[in-house]
Design a protein around this motif. Structure first.
Motif, mmCIF file in Angstrom:
data_model
loop_
_atom_site.group_PDB
_atom_site.id
_atom_site.type_symbol
_atom_site.label_atom_id
_atom_site.label_comp_id
_atom_site.label_asym_id
_atom_site.label_seq_id
_atom_site.Cartn_x
_atom_site.Cartn_y
_atom_site.Cartn_z
ATOM 1 N N THR A 46 0.825 -1.203 0.000
ATOM 2 C CA THR A 46 0.000 0.000 0.000
ATOM 3 C C THR A 46 0.861 1.256 0.000
ATOM 4 O O THR A 46 0.591 2.217 -0.737
ATOM 5 C CB THR A 46 -0.923 0.007 1.231
ATOM 6 N N SER A 98 -8.004 0.427 5.014
ATOM 7 C CA SER A 98 -7.862 0.258 3.564
ATOM 8 C C SER A 98 -6.956 1.348 3.004
ATOM 9 O O SER A 98 -6.762 2.405 3.629
ATOM 10 C CB SER A 98 -9.234 0.356 2.905
ATOM 11 N N ASP A 141 -7.623 3.424 0.739
ATOM 12 C CA ASP A 141 -8.398 4.661 0.589
ATOM 13 C C ASP A 141 -8.471 5.433 1.904
ATOM 14 O O ASP A 141 -8.399 6.671 1.911
ATOM 15 C CB ASP A 141 -9.803 4.345 0.090
ATOM 16 N N GLU A 142 -8.622 4.717 3.024
ATOM 17 C CA GLU A 142 -8.689 5.387 4.323
ATOM 18 C C GLU A 142 -7.354 6.017 4.689
ATOM 19 O O GLU A 142 -7.301 7.132 5.238
ATOM 20 C CB GLU A 142 -9.130 4.397 5.402
#
Length: 503
Positions: A17, A256, A258-259
């Motif tokens: 990530t 995630s 996105d978070e």
């Protein structure tokens, strides 16, 4: 000060990530989790595309009474060089106590504990920082820590303590705004006042992290989203200076991608907002007061300009410390130690004589270290070995800290030896906490995992035959060379367990 930009804490669990997140200028990695000869591929890829990697140490214990361990310093220096880092960071904390200075068993906290803000503790910290600076190939920055407890008889506020540390050593600062919020909730300290007292020009970068409040205590978990009060403190800091770098920390309960990206966006928004002087109204808990005699300004009182801070805020602090320094000359420089051969997390503490006593630093300096050592050992012993609480401490808050240390210890052992948690299943945590209550940690977490398995096999072997056999085999695979008497005792217990299974 080198510009870093926006960063994120690199952790193996979110390595992919981190590589994909847009707008990441740099990352920070826990130093003790990096082996110079086996740098994770993810970090190598980040470095190849120009992303800076900064090692963040957790085990030096520069606020402790002992002089820094030369092997740990060498390990940290090796990680800096392997990563090509422009900077290295550690904490203003103590992590172990006991040993020769107190003629008592060595104790490890397994976590960062606050240093008393006293003249003696400051002098010891400054000596240790100078040793570390001489042994590291790049500049050092130190982080303010979160705390659950107050030391009795403190003589300075956090801002004053940090300002004097910078003045005496030239060390840079890593300011954790989440830790300032933690200390506001837990210790009644005003973040705005701390920022007013800081030499903001010494800030190398800033940490932002989330936590959670339970029963009136703020837990700096690094496992929850960043809350508005913490971003407000970041805005307070931004109103005073443009920090060279800001980093989002997350150590568990990873959200995630996105978070994570949304949290980073909030940080960017806070940093790019117009530079005003927001108020963190209610910075101190209702009824909370600063330590007596520290000169901490009351909430709502205008702060003195930085240049007049000593005269207006705490008369005599700078003069008194400079007088003490005149009596104790600076220590000689120390040559860097040799590169490390093994990870410091798996090694016990050392006590090499890195700092020679100069003129005026003989018996008095030794007495100062002994005084700090006795105080820190008494506190740590009460937290991890169940001895009586030292005079002046809040016994209720000490119990909270003790439970937090035991829980942290269980969590980290489950990470460094995941097989143990898997073998014992739901019973792991309860069994480990019972073990931790009876046996304080005296070495690193890997040693702790092995000691836990040994104790369980000898004193309370699992009733389930399959679990017992798997635990026995795990111990045999990981024990390595052992002292004869101890090995005999453990092997006999292991054989007895296997024999019971065969019946």
């Amino acid at each position: 000060m080198e510009r870093l930009g926006i960063g994120i804490g690199w952790r193996p669990e979110i390595a992919d990530t981190v590589e994909r997140l847009p707008g990441i200028d740099w990352v920070e990695a826990v130093a003790e989790n990096i082996c110079p000869g086996h740098i994770p591929e993810s970090l190598l890829r980040l470095r190849a595309r120009g992303t800076k990697v900064i090692p963040h140490g957790v085990s030096l214990g520069l606020g402790g009474a002992d002089r820094p361990d030369p092997d740990r310093l060498a390990d940290l220096a090796a990680r800096v060089e392997a990563l090509g880092s422009p900077l290295v960071t550690e904490h203003i904390a103590f992590v172990r106590a006991g040993g020769p200075l107190t003629a008592s068993p060595r104790l490890e906290a397994g976590h960062l504990l606050p240093v008393p803000r006293t003249w003696d503790a400051l002098h010891v910290l400054c000596e240790n920082v100078r040793v570390a600076q001489d042994s590291l190939p790049v500049p050092l920055a130190l982080e303010n820590i979160a705390a659950l407890i107050n030391w009795p008889g403190e003589e300075m506020t956090e801002g004053q303590f940090l300002a004097e540390l910078v003045e005496r050593t030239g060390v840079r600062l890593l300011i954790d705004v989440a830790n300032l919020h933690t200390n506001r909730v837990n210790r009644g300290e005003d973040p705005a006042a701390a920022l007013d007292e800081l030499p903001v020009e010494a800030i190398a970068y800033v940490h932002v992290a989330g936590g959670v409040e339970k029963d009136g205590v703020w837990h700096d978990t690094h496992g929850h989203p960043v809350s508005r009060p913490i971003l407000d403190i970041l805005a307070e800091l931004r109103s005073r200076t443009d920090p060279p770098g800001v980093l989002l920390e997350r150590d568990e309960n990873f959200p995630s991608p996105d978070e994570l990206a949304a949290e980073l966006a909030e940080i960017r928004t806070t940093l790019t907002a117009p530079r005003t002087r927001p108020t963190t109204g209610g910075s101190q808990r209702p009824g909370a007061t600063a330590p007596e005699g520290t000169g901490h300004r009351p909430l709502g009182t205008p702060a003195a300009p930085r240049g007049d801070a000593r005269a207006a805020g705490w008369p005599g602090v700078g003069t008194r410390l400079r007088e003490r320094d005149a009596e104790r000359s600076d220590p000689p420089s120390v040559a860097p130690t040799a590169p490390c051969a093994t990870a410091s997390a798996a090694r016990g503490p050392g006590s090499g004589p890195l700092l020679r006593e100069g003129p005026g630093q003989g018996e008095g300096a030794a007495d100062t270290r002994t005084h700090v050592a006795l105080a820190q050992t008494a506190l740590l012993s009460s937290l991890v070995a169940g001895t009586p609480a030292p005079e002046g401490f809040d016994s209720t808050r000490l119990r909270v800290q003790s439970r937090a240390l035991a829980g942290k210890r269980a969590d980290v052992v489950a990470k460094v030896a995941p097989e143990l948690a898997e073998i014992l299943g739901d019973g792991y945590r309860l069994a480990f906490l019972a073990y931790a209550k009876s046996l304080p940690m005296s070495d690193g977490y890997r040693r702790d995992a092995l000691d836990f398995a040994e104790q369980l096999l000898v004193t309370d072997p699992p009733s389930d035959a399959v679990v017992r056999r798997r635990l026995t085999h795990w111990w045999q695979d990981h024990s390595g060379p052992r002292p004869t008497r101890r090995a005999t005792r453990i092997v006999r217990a292991a054989r007895a367990a296997i024999s019971r299974e065969a019946r």
